[in-house]
Design a protein around this motif. Structure first.
Motif, PDB file in Angstrom:
ATOM      1  N   VAL A 285      10.042  -6.172  13.026  1.00  0.00           N
ATOM      2  CA  VAL A 285      10.354  -4.761  13.273  1.00  0.00           C
ATOM      3  C   VAL A 285      11.479  -4.255  12.372  1.00  0.00           C
ATOM      4  CG1 VAL A 285      11.178  -3.130  15.006  1.00  0.00           C
ATOM      5  CG2 VAL A 285       9.441  -4.837  15.609  1.00  0.00           C
ATOM      6  N   PRO A 286      12.662  -4.890  12.362  1.00  0.00           N
ATOM      7  CA  PRO A 286      13.700  -4.361  11.466  1.00  0.00           C
ATOM      8  C   PRO A 286      13.334  -4.503   9.990  1.00  0.00           C
ATOM      9  CG  PRO A 286      14.409  -6.419  12.476  1.00  0.00           C
ATOM     10  CD  PRO A 286      13.154  -6.020  13.175  1.00  0.00           C
ATOM     11  N   TYR A 287      12.602  -5.541   9.646  1.00  0.00           N
ATOM     12  CA  TYR A 287      12.228  -5.741   8.237  1.00  0.00           C
ATOM     13  C   TYR A 287      11.320  -4.613   7.750  1.00  0.00           C
ATOM     14  CZ  TYR A 287      10.294  -8.196   4.124  1.00  0.00           C
ATOM     15  OH  TYR A 287       9.900  -8.545   2.856  1.00  0.00           O
ATOM     16  N   VAL A 288      10.259  -4.329   8.495  1.00  0.00           N
ATOM     17  CA  VAL A 288       9.318  -3.293   8.073  1.00  0.00           C
ATOM     18  C   VAL A 288       9.976  -1.920   8.100  1.00  0.00           C
ATOM     19  CG1 VAL A 288       7.143  -2.148   8.657  1.00  0.00           C
ATOM     20  CG2 VAL A 288       7.304  -4.642   8.760  1.00  0.00           C
ATOM     21  N   ARG A 289      10.822  -1.671   9.125  1.00  0.00           N
ATOM     22  CA  ARG A 289      11.505  -0.373   9.198  1.00  0.00           C
ATOM     23  C   ARG A 289      12.446  -0.181   8.019  1.00  0.00           C
ATOM     24  NH1 ARG A 289      11.450   3.471  12.564  1.00  0.00           N
ATOM     25  NH2 ARG A 289      10.610   3.317  14.679  1.00  0.00           N
ATOM     26  N   TRP A 290      13.208  -1.228   7.696  1.00  0.00           N
ATOM     27  CA  TRP A 290      14.153  -1.122   6.578  1.00  0.00           C
ATOM     28  C   TRP A 290      13.400  -0.926   5.263  1.00  0.00           C
ATOM     29  CZ3 TRP A 290      14.490  -4.933   2.638  1.00  0.00           C
ATOM     30  CH2 TRP A 290      15.486  -4.694   1.676  1.00  0.00           C
ATOM     31  N   ALA A 291      12.350  -1.706   5.030  1.00  0.00           N
ATOM     32  CA  ALA A 291      11.584  -1.579   3.786  1.00  0.00           C
ATOM     33  C   ALA A 291      10.958  -0.195   3.668  1.00  0.00           C
ATOM     34  CB  ALA A 291      10.509  -2.657   3.717  1.00  0.00           C
ATOM     35  N   GLY A 292      10.394   0.304   4.776  1.00  0.00           N
ATOM     36  CA  GLY A 292       9.796   1.639   4.734  1.00  0.00           C
ATOM     37  C   GLY A 292      10.817   2.715   4.441  1.00  0.00           C
ATOM     38  N   PRO A 297      11.052   7.169  -0.802  1.00  0.00           N
ATOM     39  CA  PRO A 297      10.993   8.134  -1.918  1.00  0.00           C
ATOM     40  C   PRO A 297      10.017   7.752  -3.023  1.00  0.00           C
ATOM     41  CG  PRO A 297      13.269   7.471  -1.412  1.00  0.00           C
ATOM     42  CD  PRO A 297      12.369   6.514  -0.717  1.00  0.00           C
ATOM     43  N   LEU A 298       9.444   6.561  -2.968  1.00  0.00           N
ATOM     44  CA  LEU A 298       8.644   6.056  -4.084  1.00  0.00           C
ATOM     45  C   LEU A 298       7.158   6.266  -3.846  1.00  0.00           C
ATOM     46  CD1 LEU A 298      10.430   2.625  -4.716  1.00  0.00           C
ATOM     47  CD2 LEU A 298      10.948   4.852  -5.728  1.00  0.00           C
ATOM     48  N   THR A 299       6.445   6.574  -4.924  1.00  0.00           N
ATOM     49  CA  THR A 299       4.985   6.609  -4.875  1.00  0.00           C
ATOM     50  C   THR A 299       4.444   5.204  -5.118  1.00  0.00           C
ATOM     51  OG1 THR A 299       4.757   7.039  -7.243  1.00  0.00           O
ATOM     52  CG2 THR A 299       5.032   8.957  -5.796  1.00  0.00           C
ATOM     53  N   ALA A 300       3.142   5.041  -4.962  1.00  0.00           N
ATOM     54  CA  ALA A 300       2.519   3.738  -5.223  1.00  0.00           C
ATOM     55  C   ALA A 300       2.705   3.336  -6.689  1.00  0.00           C
ATOM     56  CB  ALA A 300       1.035   3.787  -4.855  1.00  0.00           C
ATOM     57  N   LEU A 336      14.212   6.180 -11.358  1.00  0.00           N
ATOM     58  CA  LEU A 336      14.034   5.579 -10.041  1.00  0.00           C
ATOM     59  C   LEU A 336      15.372   5.137  -9.455  1.00  0.00           C
ATOM     60  CD1 LEU A 336      10.785   3.499 -10.642  1.00  0.00           C
ATOM     61  CD2 LEU A 336      11.020   5.650  -9.412  1.00  0.00           C
ATOM     62  N   SER A 337      16.289   4.731 -10.304  1.00  0.00           N
ATOM     63  CA  SER A 337      17.617   4.364  -9.825  1.00  0.00           C
ATOM     64  C   SER A 337      18.298   5.564  -9.169  1.00  0.00           C
ATOM     65  CB  SER A 337      18.464   3.826 -10.982  1.00  0.00           C
ATOM     66  OG  SER A 337      19.740   3.442 -10.537  1.00  0.00           O
ATOM     67  N   ARG A 338      18.172   6.719  -9.795  1.00  0.00           N
ATOM     68  CA  ARG A 338      18.747   7.936  -9.197  1.00  0.00           C
ATOM     69  C   ARG A 338      17.992   8.316  -7.925  1.00  0.00           C
ATOM     70  NH1 ARG A 338      19.216   9.341 -14.792  1.00  0.00           N
ATOM     71  NH2 ARG A 338      17.146  10.304 -14.742  1.00  0.00           N
ATOM     72  N   LEU A 339      16.681   8.138  -7.948  1.00  0.00           N
ATOM     73  CA  LEU A 339      15.877   8.504  -6.783  1.00  0.00           C
ATOM     74  C   LEU A 339      16.217   7.631  -5.579  1.00  0.00           C
ATOM     75  CD1 LEU A 339      13.529  10.386  -5.912  1.00  0.00           C
ATOM     76  CD2 LEU A 339      11.953   8.553  -6.565  1.00  0.00           C
ATOM     77  N   LEU A 340      16.472   6.354  -5.821  1.00  0.00           N
ATOM     78  CA  LEU A 340      16.800   5.429  -4.737  1.00  0.00           C
ATOM     79  C   LEU A 340      18.279   5.438  -4.387  1.00  0.00           C
ATOM     80  CD1 LEU A 340      14.602   2.395  -5.852  1.00  0.00           C
ATOM     81  CD2 LEU A 340      14.209   3.862  -3.866  1.00  0.00           C
ATOM     82  N   GLY A 341      19.102   6.032  -5.245  1.00  0.00           N
ATOM     83  CA  GLY A 341      20.536   6.054  -4.991  1.00  0.00           C
ATOM     84  C   GLY A 341      21.157   4.682  -5.047  1.00  0.00           C
ATOM     85  N   ALA A 342      20.685   3.846  -5.984  1.00  0.00           N
ATOM     86  CA  ALA A 342      21.188   2.474  -6.091  1.00  0.00           C
ATOM     87  C   ALA A 342      21.237   2.071  -7.556  1.00  0.00           C
ATOM     88  CB  ALA A 342      20.311   1.504  -5.311  1.00  0.00           C
TER      89      ALA A 342
END
Length: 489
Positions: A285-292, A297-300, A336-342
């Motif tokens: 549960v926490p793994y899938v929630r965190w990954a989602g 913000p990302l497309t396939a 993508l770095s800006r999009l993810l904020g990381a």
């Protein structure tokens, strides 16, 4: 004198009869050769009243009459001394094996063998003259698939029967010779309405094999690619089966897998790259929630680009795998770095991002996930949520992966991973010579039984070292004893 004359006429008659039989034999073999190689081998078996096999060192039995003799023919070609009754001759890059009946005269068997081998050589030369044109056609069809023109290719190959593709990408110094050998072993055909079709061509210096089929294959092409890779010392990646419309994905995944290949394991499937025992150990549960939350913000397409980059370990290699320029990949990763904020250049962020990309999609337990309170704020890549890696199962996995490393090896490995597997800056921070660090890394690889050249392995080691850290794994804590030496603890 009359007796001598009679003997001479009988000898002449005998020679004439033998010449007539040889002409008849040659004629039968020639007529069979004009039809196909299989008919030629079948005719040779009939003439020696036994069996005949054309054995290739890569493909095995190319033609066999009867079919049940294939294994015996291949074994005889590999171990001729164990089959003294068989007649063997090289023919068109393979070995012709004839097993005559005991009553067949040896000279007749020899004549059949030499004639058959010569006709096989003629057929091989004719095929070689046409091979260049056929190879160019195959390369064009592969490029059309990569450009998205799947309908054009499937119509050329017989409509919509071919729905899936499995892709192999091979590199090595002997790739050109391997192409020739694999072509002869596969005997690719563009016959319409076939159940499967194999395309192979050389694109940008590497050998690409695309097997089109109806959703599954019998493993024949995989076996041939494996044999060719071993024989010609090639490294290969494999991806698929995937729907034909996802040819570009299979093409890039195969390149990502190839970067994990080693001389000990020359062909690597894409689904084995980045595969880890860690994700199944994490609380779902926490793994899938965190990954989602992280990947929202990302497309396939974004996720695929990042996955290829993390699997190959560098932007130039990712660019080659994706068929893009290195500058384009760098620009997209910056976006993508800006999009993810990381900071995607940080080793810890990369390891966390790969872990997020490996997360399973919500399935039967989606109700449980939906009923769990969502974490406050968007997911972060620089840190993991509480309760993800700090579980007994995760700690046991980490200890099993990096446990037992001596302190100086653990510190050196941690520093090297933080510098993205670059030896020079890591050695400078550790204040040791590059050769010393290289020796330590070799000792780490031997102790851990891991391939440190694999980017996904390095990401796992980074996570395991963090999970098992009990003290500062930084260069200042490196055990020393004067100068640039160290002492064992």
């Amino acid at each position: 004198m009359s007796t001598t004359g009679t003997t001479g006429r009988e000898a002449a008659g005998s020679r004439g009869a033998r010449d007539g039989r040889e002409r008849e034999t040659a004629g039968r073999l020639l007529r069979a050769a004009t039809r196909s190689g299989a008919h030629l081998i079948a005719e040779a078996a009939s003439l020696v009243q036994g069996w005949a096999v054309l054995a290739d060192p890569i493909a095995g039995a190319v033609y066999s009459t009867p079919a049940s003799a294939a294994a015996d023919g291949v074994h005889a070609a590999a171990t001729p001394r164990e089959h003294p009754h068989c007649v063997q001759l090289p023919a068109a890059g393979a070995v012709l094996v004839l097993a005559p009946a005991p009553a067949v005269p040896p000279e007749h068997t020899g004549h059949v063998a030499t004639t058959t081998a010569a006709l096989l050589e003629v057929r091989g030369q004719r095929a070689a003259e046409l091979r260049g044109e056929q190879m160019r056609l195959h390369t064009t069809l592969i490029r059309l698939l990569l450009a998205g023109h799947t309908t054009t290719v499937t119509e050329t190959l017989g409509g919509n029967r071919l729905t899936h593709v499995t892709v192999y990408r091979l590199t090595g110094d002997d790739a050109l010779a391997a192409h020739e050998v694999l072509w002869r072993a596969v005997r690719p055909s563009l016959a319409p309405y076939a159940d499967a079709c194999t395309l192979m061509g050389r694109l940008d210096g590497e050998l690409v094999v695309a097997e089109l089929h109806q959703g599954g294959d019998d493993g024949r092409i995989l076996r041939l690619v494996s044999r060719v890779s071993e024989r010609h010392r090639l490294l290969a990646g494999m991806a698929g089966p995937l729907p034909l419309a996802e040819m570009t994905t299979a093409h890039s995944d195969a390149a990502a897998a190839r970067h994990s290949a080693t001389p000990a394991r020359r062909i690597v499937p894409a689904d084995a790259v980045g595969a880890s025992r860690l994700p199944p150990l994490l609380p779902a549960v926490p793994y899938v929630r965190w990954a989602g939350s992280v990947l929202r913000p990302l497309t396939a397409a974004h996720q695929h680009l990042l996955l290829v980059w993390l699997r190959t370990g560098s932007k130039p290699r990712a660019a080659t795998a994706l068929g893009l320029s290195a500058g384009t990949v760098r620009a997209r990763i910056r976006d993508l770095s800006r999009l993810l904020g990381a900071d995607l250049e940080d080793a810890t962020v990369q390891a966390h991002l790969l872990l997020a990309l490996r997360a399973p999609a919500p399935g039967n337990d989606s109700d449980d996930i939906d009923s769990t309170p969502a974490p406050t704020g968007p997911g972060r890549l620089d840190t993991l949520p509480d309760g993800l890696l700090d579980t007994d199962a995760a700690r046991a996995w980490a200890s099993g992966l990096v446990g037992g490393l001596e302190p100086h090896l653990r510190i050196a490995l941690t520093c090297w991973l933080r510098h993205h597997a670059r030896t020079a800056p890591a050695a400078a921070e550790l204040h040791v010579h590059r050769t010393t660090l290289a020796i330590w890394l070799t000792q780490c690889a031997d102790h851990l039984a891991q391939n440190l050249a694999d980017a996904t392995v390095r990401a796992e080691l980074h996570l395991a070292l963090k999970a098992t850290r009990t003290g500062p794994d930084d260069p200042s804590a490196l055990p020393r004893r004067g100068g640039r030496t160290y002492r064992r603890l």
